[in-house]
Design a protein around this motif. Structure first.
Motif, short mmCIF file in Angstrom:
data_model
loop_
_atom_site.label_atom_id
_atom_site.label_comp_id
_atom_site.label_asym_id
_atom_site.label_seq_id
_atom_site.Cartn_x
_atom_site.Cartn_y
_atom_site.Cartn_z
N ARG A 197 73.13 52.85 57.18
CA ARG A 197 74.23 53.88 57.86
C ARG A 197 73.63 54.19 59.34
O ARG A 197 75.06 54.73 60.38
N LEU A 198 72.78 54.82 59.37
CA LEU A 198 72.10 55.01 60.43
C LEU A 198 72.38 54.00 62.06
O LEU A 198 72.79 54.22 62.35
N ALA A 199 72.15 52.45 61.01
CA ALA A 199 72.24 51.45 62.29
C ALA A 199 73.92 51.66 62.68
O ALA A 199 74.16 51.07 63.77
N ALA A 200 74.39 51.69 61.64
CA ALA A 200 76.37 51.15 62.15
C ALA A 200 76.29 52.83 62.95
O ALA A 200 77.69 52.39 64.03
N ASP A 201 75.82 53.76 62.83
CA ASP A 201 76.28 55.27 63.96
C ASP A 201 75.77 54.71 65.07
O ASP A 201 76.52 54.94 66.20
N LEU A 202 74.66 53.98 65.28
CA LEU A 202 74.31 53.76 66.34
C LEU A 202 74.61 52.55 67.25
O LEU A 202 75.26 52.45 68.00
N MET A 203 75.82 51.65 66.28
CA MET A 203 76.15 50.70 66.56
C MET A 203 78.05 51.08 67.15
O MET A 203 78.24 50.87 68.12
N GLU A 204 78.05 52.26 67.06
CA GLU A 204 79.39 52.77 67.61
C GLU A 204 79.51 53.23 68.37
O GLU A 204 79.99 53.12 68.86
N LEU A 205 77.57 54.06 68.83
CA LEU A 205 77.81 54.58 69.63
C LEU A 205 77.34 53.40 71.10
O LEU A 205 78.07 53.89 72.59
N PHE A 206 76.65 52.57 70.05
CA PHE A 206 76.96 51.03 71.97
C PHE A 206 78.28 50.96 71.89
O PHE A 206 78.11 50.55 73.29
N ALA A 207 79.06 50.26 71.67
CA ALA A 207 80.21 50.03 71.71
C ALA A 207 80.84 51.41 72.91
O ALA A 207 81.58 51.37 73.90
N VAL A 208 80.25 52.58 72.16
CA VAL A 208 80.67 53.98 73.56
C VAL A 208 80.41 53.49 74.72
O VAL A 208 80.61 53.52 75.74
N ALA A 209 78.98 52.89 74.90
CA ALA A 209 78.45 53.00 75.72
C ALA A 209 78.46 51.70 76.69
O ALA A 209 77.74 51.79 77.71
N LEU A 210 78.92 50.61 76.06
CA LEU A 210 79.50 49.58 76.32
C LEU A 210 80.81 49.42 77.01
O LEU A 210 81.36 47.95 77.47
N ASP A 211 81.60 50.81 77.00
CA ASP A 211 83.10 50.30 77.14
C ASP A 211 83.98 49.97 76.48
O ASP A 211 84.83 49.01 76.88
N LEU A 212 83.93 49.87 74.89
CA LEU A 212 84.20 48.69 74.07
C LEU A 212 85.35 50.19 72.78
O LEU A 212 84.64 51.18 73.32
N PRO A 213 86.11 49.18 72.20
CA PRO A 213 86.24 50.58 71.59
C PRO A 213 85.03 50.71 70.42
O PRO A 213 84.58 49.74 69.89
N PRO A 214 85.81 52.08 69.79
CA PRO A 214 84.53 52.82 69.22
C PRO A 214 84.17 51.56 67.82
O PRO A 214 83.13 51.73 67.12
N GLY A 215 84.76 51.14 67.50
CA GLY A 215 84.53 50.43 65.91
C GLY A 215 84.74 49.12 66.47
O GLY A 215 85.09 47.59 65.47
N PHE A 216 84.67 48.94 68.22
CA PHE A 216 83.93 47.35 68.16
C PHE A 216 83.43 46.57 67.39
O PHE A 216 83.62 45.28 66.73
N PHE A 217 82.32 46.70 66.83
CA PHE A 217 81.53 45.98 66.25
C PHE A 217 80.84 46.42 64.57
O PHE A 217 80.80 45.32 63.80
N ALA A 218 82.31 46.86 64.48
CA ALA A 218 82.95 46.97 62.92
C ALA A 218 82.46 45.81 61.64
O ALA A 218 82.17 45.65 60.53
N ASP A 219 83.26 44.93 62.16
CA ASP A 219 83.73 43.34 61.52
C ASP A 219 82.46 42.41 62.21
O ASP A 219 82.51 41.60 60.96
N LYS A 220 81.35 42.77 62.55
CA LYS A 220 80.66 42.17 62.34
C LYS A 220 78.94 42.58 61.61
O LYS A 220 78.37 41.98 61.98
N ILE A 221 79.36 43.49 61.21
CA ILE A 221 77.83 44.29 61.07
C ILE A 221 78.29 44.69 59.09
O ILE A 221 77.59 45.46 58.91
N ASP A 222 79.66 44.85 59.31
CA ASP A 222 80.42 45.03 57.79
C ASP A 222 79.35 44.33 56.45
O ASP A 222 79.70 45.37 55.94
N ARG A 223 78.74 43.27 56.96
CA ARG A 223 78.21 42.88 55.83
C ARG A 223 76.48 42.23 56.84
O ARG A 223 76.28 41.31 56.53
#
Length: 334
Positions: free
Chosen positions: A159-185
């Motif tokens: 859960r914490l890693a998913a929160d951080l990856m969402e912040l990573f997307a924000v930091a990289l000027d990507l949509p907040p959910g950009f990494f979601a389908d790449k880390i859901d498994r």
């Protein structure tokens, strides 16, 4: 909230509590602080992360009880092969420095590793290319509380890693959910590492963990502030000690995040040093390390926001699983 920037030779600290509380503007501010840290050192510490201290303490208690068992008891769940990152690994079985091609002695550590705890009958988890990323975990018979504690801790880290990856997307000027389908498994692992007291002394050139970079997207570490700990390589070639606190996690990005960002973010060299000889007899140290790894079939290639129009990608595309296996095999090439 995020601090105003690290002092030279330090690892910056970021408070996630305003983000988790939904304070307006907090995610954007945290994203800016994360981007700065990942550009400069690739390391940061986080507080206000929402993981209960009681869970951390119980996981530590169970882990110490396991490592206190006689070697034959631990060996009952010894890992079956180098790439099979499940079960117990003895002192001297692995050399992290070899993942970067260095000739180095094996590391002065032992560990217990588990992988994902919430799989299903979905073929994704069982097809040939899923192995060993979703191999079955190897649980010890004792202590009784280890399996529930490790399972709960693994879920908290996911859960914490998913929160951080969402912040990573924000930091990289990507949509907040950009990494979601790449880390859901995601196919990461929890490795609990025991660095024994060095009563006999290491051999020449041997460290608790040799200099290396991590394999995946990010790593979340809970460590003890004891002699002989984490050291981070600085741009000038020097090393700084990271001094953790009980309520904080140390976070660093791994190879795949550097590849995704075209080296805008750095996968920084780090190691675990030996204690001073005067402290060696009382230098036992335990680390809880969660290695977040994107889905094994996630293609890692340069993100569109991380290169100029005429700038070529610095790394060829590779899947998350292929990169991880390559590094694991190198680390255990004995």
């Amino acid at each position: 909230m995020p601090d105003s920037g690290p002092a030279p030779g330090s690892v910056p600290a970021i408070d996630l509590s305003p983000v988790l509380a939904g304070v307006p503007g907090a995610a954007a501010e945290a994203g800016r602080a994360i981007d700065r840290a990942c550009r400069e050192t690739g390391f940061l510490t986080i507080v206000g992360h929402g993981v209960p201290l009681s869970l951390i303490q119980e996981t530590r208690r169970q882990a110490n009880a396991f490592f206190d068992l006689p070697r034959p008891e631990k060996a009952r769940i010894a890992r079956a092969a180098p790439a099979f990152n499940r079960g117990w690994g003895a002192v001297g079985e692995e050399s992290l420095a070899k993942t970067l091609g260095a000739a180095a002695p094996p590391d002065y550590k032992e560990y217990l590793s588990i992988g994902p705890v919430d799989t299903s009958d979905d073929p994704y988890f069982h097809r040939p290319e899923a192995f060993p990323h979703f191999a079955a975990n190897r649980w010890p018979d004792a202590p009784d509380g280890l399996r529930p504690a490790f399972t709960a801790y693994f879920r908290a880290m996911e859960r914490l890693a998913a929160d951080l990856m969402e912040l990573f997307a924000v930091a990289l000027d990507l949509p907040p959910g950009f990494f979601a389908d790449k880390i859901d498994r995601q196919c990461g692992s929890l490795r609990v590492i025991n660095y024994p007291a060095q009563t006999d002394g290491p051999e020449d050139g041997q460290l608790r963990a040799g200099a290396h970079t991590d394999y995946g997207s990010l790593t979340i570490l809970h460590a003890e502030d004891r002699p002989g700990g984490l050291q981070v390589r600085q741009p000038d070639g020097g090393w700084i000690d990271v001094r953790p606190t009980p309520d904080s996690f140390v976070v660093n990005i791994g190879d795949l995040m550097a590849m995704w960002t075209n080296d805008r973010w750095v996968s920084t060299l780090h190691r675990v040093g030996n204690p001073p000889r005067a402290d060696a007899a009382a230098s036992r140290r335990l680390s809880l390390v969660f290695f977040h790894q994107p889905n094994y079939d996630a293609l890692i290639e340069c993100l569109p926001s991380c290169r100029a129009p005429n700038e070529p990608p610095r790394h060829p595309p590779i899947t998350s699983g292929a990169h991880r296996l390559r590094k694991l095999n190198r680390a255990n090439d004995y």
